[in-house]
Design a protein around this motif. Structure first.
Motif, PDB file in Angstrom:
ATOM      1  N   ILE A   1       8.262  -6.799  -3.465  1.00 40.42           N
ATOM      2  CA  ILE A   1       7.169  -5.892  -3.807  1.00 40.42           C
ATOM      3  C   ILE A   1       7.753  -4.535  -4.215  1.00 40.42           C
ATOM      4  O   ILE A   1       8.512  -3.916  -3.457  1.00 40.42           O
ATOM      5  N   ILE A   2       7.416  -4.081  -5.433  1.00 36.33           N
ATOM      6  CA  ILE A   2       7.913  -2.815  -5.980  1.00 36.33           C
ATOM      7  C   ILE A   2       6.879  -1.719  -5.734  1.00 36.33           C
ATOM      8  O   ILE A   2       5.676  -1.946  -5.853  1.00 36.33           O
TER       9      ILE A   2
ATOM     10  N   ALA B   1       5.555 -14.696 -12.671  1.00 36.99           N
ATOM     11  CA  ALA B   1       6.731 -15.212 -13.369  1.00 36.99           C
ATOM     12  C   ALA B   1       7.754 -14.129 -13.677  1.00 36.99           C
ATOM     13  O   ALA B   1       8.952 -14.400 -13.766  1.00 36.99           O
ATOM     14  N   ASN B   2       7.298 -12.881 -13.801  1.00 34.25           N
ATOM     15  CA  ASN B   2       8.197 -11.790 -14.164  1.00 34.25           C
ATOM     16  C   ASN B   2       8.520 -10.858 -12.999  1.00 34.25           C
ATOM     17  O   ASN B   2       9.058  -9.775 -13.197  1.00 34.25           O
ATOM     18  N   GLY B   3       8.208 -11.288 -11.769  1.00 29.89           N
ATOM     19  CA  GLY B   3       8.634 -10.551 -10.587  1.00 29.89           C
ATOM     20  C   GLY B   3       7.700  -9.462 -10.109  1.00 29.89           C
ATOM     21  O   GLY B   3       8.080  -8.679  -9.237  1.00 29.89           O
ATOM     22  N   TYR B   4       6.477  -9.408 -10.654  1.00 33.70           N
ATOM     23  CA  TYR B   4       5.513  -8.392 -10.215  1.00 33.70           C
ATOM     24  C   TYR B   4       4.508  -9.058  -9.279  1.00 33.70           C
ATOM     25  O   TYR B   4       3.344  -9.252  -9.608  1.00 33.70           O
ATOM     26  N   ALA B   5       5.030  -9.408  -8.098  1.00 38.16           N
ATOM     27  CA  ALA B   5       4.252 -10.214  -7.159  1.00 38.16           C
ATOM     28  C   ALA B   5       3.009  -9.493  -6.661  1.00 38.16           C
ATOM     29  O   ALA B   5       1.957 -10.115  -6.480  1.00 38.16           O
ATOM     30  N   PHE B   6       3.117  -8.185  -6.413  1.00 34.61           N
ATOM     31  CA  PHE B   6       1.958  -7.474  -5.879  1.00 34.61           C
ATOM     32  C   PHE B   6       0.809  -7.517  -6.872  1.00 34.61           C
ATOM     33  O   PHE B   6      -0.356  -7.662  -6.483  1.00 34.61           O
TER      34      PHE B   6
END
Length: 211
Positions: free
Chosen positions: A16-17, A172-177
């Motif tokens: 999570i970013i 898919a691109n890592g932006y789970a939040f």
């Protein structure tokens, strides 16, 4: 401001970013305010766009570009709703269904815009890893926010169509939040759609004036 793009924590194995999380919290607040037909939906949406732009910039050009559009349309929406000519007696914006001509124009603009933006992304591969879904999200957001600024119930339908592609693309691109929070977005969209739909039926005179 580098901390905005650093990891805040891990949730269910997903990174999570900070910028992704903060921007989407603002986005949820803006959607809730839009449901309530409050003019404050626009400044909150403006902040959400600024923060999410920092999250996507350099990774997903279409999603980053979408946030530029969010910021610009938020300014337009603020101006449009502040004009007050479409307010109800409770001080909130009046809502209506679009005319068939308006619907046709929005569908045509969405289709042509998606093709044009996707071809641009394909011509310049550095702009996007996923040209077609990225273009779809970019253009769909423009159409949805324009409809919201005009007080059209179709705004909610447009957001649902954008989310159907946006959720898997974010995961898919890592932006789970973003992916997780869009589950909540989905519920708010459905409730908001019902509320605007019912309210649009209570003001036939206003709808006729816009037809």
């Amino acid at each position: 401001m580098n901390w905005l793009n650093s990891e805040a924590f891990t949730l269910l194995g997903q990174r999570i970013i900070w910028s992704d999380m903060i921007g989407n919290i603002f986005g949820l607040a803006a959607l809730a305010l839009g449901w309530r037909r409050s003019v404050w939906t626009w400044p909150v949406q403006f902040l959400a766009g600024l923060v999410l732009f920092t999250a996507f910039y350099g990774h997903l050009a279409g999603s980053a570009g979408k946030q530029v559009v969010v910021v610009l349309v938020a300014l337009y929406g603020w101006w449009q709703w502040q004009r007050g000519k479409d307010r109800t007696t409770d001080g909130h914006i009046a809502v209506r269904f679009a005319t068939w001509r308006e619907r046709g124009a929005m569908i045509a603009a969405a289709a042509a815009g998606t093709v044009a933006v996707a071809l641009l992304f394909k011509a310049f591969p550095s702009l996007s890893w996923d040209p077609w879904p990225d273009a779809y999200i970019f253009v769909g957001t423009v159409v949805a926010m324009y409809a919201q600024a005009r007080g059209m119930v179709e705004f909610w339908f447009a957001w649902l169509l954008v989310d159907l592609v946006g959720v898997p693309l974010n995961f898919a691109n890592g932006y789970a939040f973003s992916g997780f929070v869009y589950v909540i977005y989905g519920a708010l969209v459905l409730w908001g759609m019902r509320d605007w739909w019912l309210r649009s039926r209570t003001a036939p005179a206003l709808e006729g004036a816009h037809a």
